[in-house]
Design an enzyme around this catalytic site. Structure first.
Site, PDB file in Angstrom:
ATOM      1  N   GLU A  27       3.090  -9.642  10.565  1.00 54.17           N
ATOM      2  CA  GLU A  27       3.469  -8.427  11.289  1.00 54.17           C
ATOM      3  C   GLU A  27       2.580  -8.302  12.527  1.00 54.17           C
ATOM      4  O   GLU A  27       3.019  -8.506  13.645  1.00 54.17           O
ATOM      5  CB  GLU A  27       3.316  -7.198  10.396  1.00 54.17           C
ATOM      6  N   GLY A  75      -2.328  -2.967   4.678  1.00 53.97           N
ATOM      7  CA  GLY A  75      -3.442  -2.647   5.548  1.00 53.97           C
ATOM      8  C   GLY A  75      -3.520  -3.600   6.724  1.00 53.97           C
ATOM      9  O   GLY A  75      -2.645  -4.447   6.916  1.00 53.97           O
ATOM     10  N   ASP A 129      10.298   0.496   5.978  1.00 55.23           N
ATOM     11  CA  ASP A 129       8.840   0.531   6.070  1.00 55.23           C
ATOM     12  C   ASP A 129       8.345   1.951   5.795  1.00 55.23           C
ATOM     13  O   ASP A 129       7.931   2.255   4.700  1.00 55.23           O
ATOM     14  CB  ASP A 129       8.352   0.017   7.423  1.00 55.23           C
ATOM     15  N   ASP A 138       3.901   6.832   0.761  1.00 55.10           N
ATOM     16  CA  ASP A 138       3.157   7.755   1.614  1.00 55.10           C
ATOM     17  C   ASP A 138       3.628   7.713   3.064  1.00 55.10           C
ATOM     18  O   ASP A 138       3.059   8.403   3.919  1.00 55.10           O
ATOM     19  CB  ASP A 138       1.652   7.487   1.532  1.00 55.10           C
ATOM     20  N   HIS A 161       7.273   2.494   1.978  1.00 52.89           N
ATOM     21  CA  HIS A 161       5.989   3.032   1.518  1.00 52.89           C
ATOM     22  C   HIS A 161       6.140   4.483   1.100  1.00 52.89           C
ATOM     23  O   HIS A 161       6.640   5.310   1.865  1.00 52.89           O
ATOM     24  CB  HIS A 161       4.940   2.922   2.628  1.00 52.89           C
ATOM     25  N   HIS A 196      11.332  -2.718   1.033  1.00 54.21           N
ATOM     26  CA  HIS A 196      10.040  -2.460   1.684  1.00 54.21           C
ATOM     27  C   HIS A 196      10.023  -1.022   2.211  1.00 54.21           C
ATOM     28  O   HIS A 196      10.519  -0.726   3.291  1.00 54.21           O
ATOM     29  CB  HIS A 196       9.828  -3.455   2.834  1.00 54.21           C
ATOM     30  N   HIS A 222       2.140  -8.483   2.667  1.00 53.07           N
ATOM     31  CA  HIS A 222       2.291  -8.137   4.077  1.00 53.07           C
ATOM     32  C   HIS A 222       1.732  -9.293   4.908  1.00 53.07           C
ATOM     33  O   HIS A 222       0.542  -9.596   4.840  1.00 53.07           O
ATOM     34  CB  HIS A 222       1.488  -6.877   4.409  1.00 53.07           C
TER      35      HIS A 222
END
Length: 377
Positions: free
Chosen positions: A220, A190, A309, A32, A30, A28, A217
């Site tokens: 969380e 998101g 993350d 960006d 990202h 996991h 996701h």
């Protein structure tokens, strides 16, 4: 319940530097959320992006970490305006992906699944296919550079649909279209609140019919209903974060533990939890690393994996996340190996490929470390 090691500790406590040398698996992360600050500044200059809060690499990196530590997932997500803002050309995407692969390999990651939302990088004329092709080129280049530097990494990509938008089917089809050239799965990302995973049922049904992999996701910023929907309605193979499964576990004063039906199902079915401790503290999903549910969940033998993350926003690496768990939970090398094998078992690769990485790379790597630490593997 006081922290204690999952398995017998080795004689030598893992240090950050020694953990960097151990083979690790990341599920996991990202794209960006992992840019180098200096790269952001250079890309901003190249494309005319003028909204950066600082053009000093150290100050910019500190700004991302500070701003992401607001205690709110929604505020945390606002930091991505700057990284996405400079990733709107094929050249930028390729560079960011290549540097991502190099940085992960330098941290000792031997297999990584890196995710991103192609729809976020089409503001300057790129179409979805061009985005995916540019990112794949970057990962290939980065893996080649890492190999020349003496470290080997394999990167699989996950394509995310933004749950607040209405493009999940389009992105699911994109993931299936590129699954033979490096895309290993699909995800929705998101804000969770107000955007349940069941809004995307058509995409998940399409993926199942296509024999494609997907994670979601869930659990969380929102609680058990998000997890339940992700698993029971959508058929998620893994849970992105899943930290709120702790809400279905009761710990009595005498230390005895009672699992609710959903928690029992998640554990019994070995649903992998893509846990990201530092990120969870930043967004308010956990109060601290020391009190993070990962300690109890690991002790109860949930399929726990340890992840970053967003390395930029959290100022972390896989090694630093594991080092924090060593510090706060007293874990040793055998425990870190357990987390790593958990992750490799849960990867969206074929069985033979997963087994080869476990038997030929991960277990021998930890066997060497355990032997050096004075404990047999």
């Amino acid at each position: 319940m006081s922290p204690k090691p999952l398995l017998e500790l080795s004689h030598e406590e893992p240090t950050l530097e020694s953990i960097r040398r151990a083979p690790k698996v990341l599920l996991h992360d990202h794209l960006d959320g992992g840019l180098r600050p200096a790269t952001i500044i250079e890309l901003a200059k190249d494309c005319g992006y003028t909204e950066l809060p600082s053009t000093d690499p150290a100050e910019l990196g500190e700004w991302f970490t500070r701003t992401a530590s607001s205690g709110s997932l929604e505020d945390y997500l606002t930091t991505f305006a700057h990284t996405c803002g400079v990733m709107q050309t094929a050249e930028a995407l390729t560079r960011v992906a290549a540097e991502c692969a190099e940085d992960l390999a330098a941290d000792g990651v031997v297999y990584a699944e890196v995710r991103y939302a192609p729809e976020l990088f089409c503001e300057r004329g790129l179409d979805l296919d061009a985005v995916v092709q540019a990112v794949q080129r970057g990962f290939e280049q980065g893996a080649q550079r890492a190999a020349r530097a003496g470290t080997r990494i394999r990167v699989g990509t996950l394509l995310c649909a933004m749950r607040q938008n209405a493009r999940s089917m389009e992105i699911a089809e994109l993931a299936v279209r590129y699954r033979d050239v490096g895309v290993v799965g699909f995800d929705i990302a998101g804000p969770e609140a107000g955007f349940p995973p069941t809004r995307n049922l058509d995409a998940f049904e399409y993926l199942r019919q296509s024999n494609a992999h997907f994670t979601i996701h869930a659990g969380e910023a929102f609680g058990l209903p998000s997890i339940w929907e992700a698993i029971q309605h959508c058929g998620a193979e893994r849970l992105g974060h899943g930290v709120r499964i702790i809400d279905d576990i009761k710990v009595a004063e005498d230390g005895s533990v009672q699992l609710g039906r959903l928690a029992s199902y998640v554990r019994d079915r070995r649903v992998p939890l893509e846990m990201c401790p530092s990120s969870n503290v930043q967004t308010g999903a956990a109060k601290s690393i020391e009190s993070h549910p990962i300690g109890l969940l690991a002790r109860l033998r949930f399929r726990v994996t340890v992840n970053t993350d967003n390395r930029l926003m959290s100022g972390c690496t896989v090694s630093s996340e594991l080092a924090a768990l060593v510090r706060d939970f007293g874990y040793g090398w055998a425990d870190l190996r357990w987390f790593t094998v958990n992750a490799m078992k849960s990867a969206f690769l074929g069985f033979d490929e997963r087994l080869a990485l476990i038997n030929d790379v991960i277990k021998p790597g930890y066997a060497r470390i355990l032997s050096e630490a004075g404990e047999s593997a």
